[in-house]
Design a protein around this motif. Sequence first.
Motif: not given
Length: 128
Positions: A17-18, A21-22, A25-32
């Motif tokens: 996920q990390e 997400a990178q 261009g979003v945070t891992r939390a947003a992608y999660s």
Amino acid sequence: MFSERLKNERKLHHYTQEFVAQKIGVTRAAYSAYESGKRQPNFEILKCIAQILNISIDYLLENSNQKRYRNMVSTQKSDLGAMAEELLLEINKNQETDFWGEPASKRQKAYLQAAIETALKLSKTNPK
């Protein structure tokens, strides 16, 4: 469901996920939150996700079962072994599959499966 397809495709590529997400261009939390169904990405992020996972937006949104994202000029390196193994997984799931645009018969699936398995075995024993 979008979130399930997103998660399955990420796992097929062995991405974390990390990592995704990178790339988008979003945070891992947003992608999660996209994978859990708590949030939906905007169109620009959706386009990035589709490109990274090499799948169509329509497939992600469940408007189509056509999975592949066809891009004539790809900046990503293709892993043919991973693609072959992914194709084997799809054949083994016994989902509706097309062969040259027509529904594949059991015989066609069996021949294709045997050919891919043989090619993978040969490539692993004699990589050059």
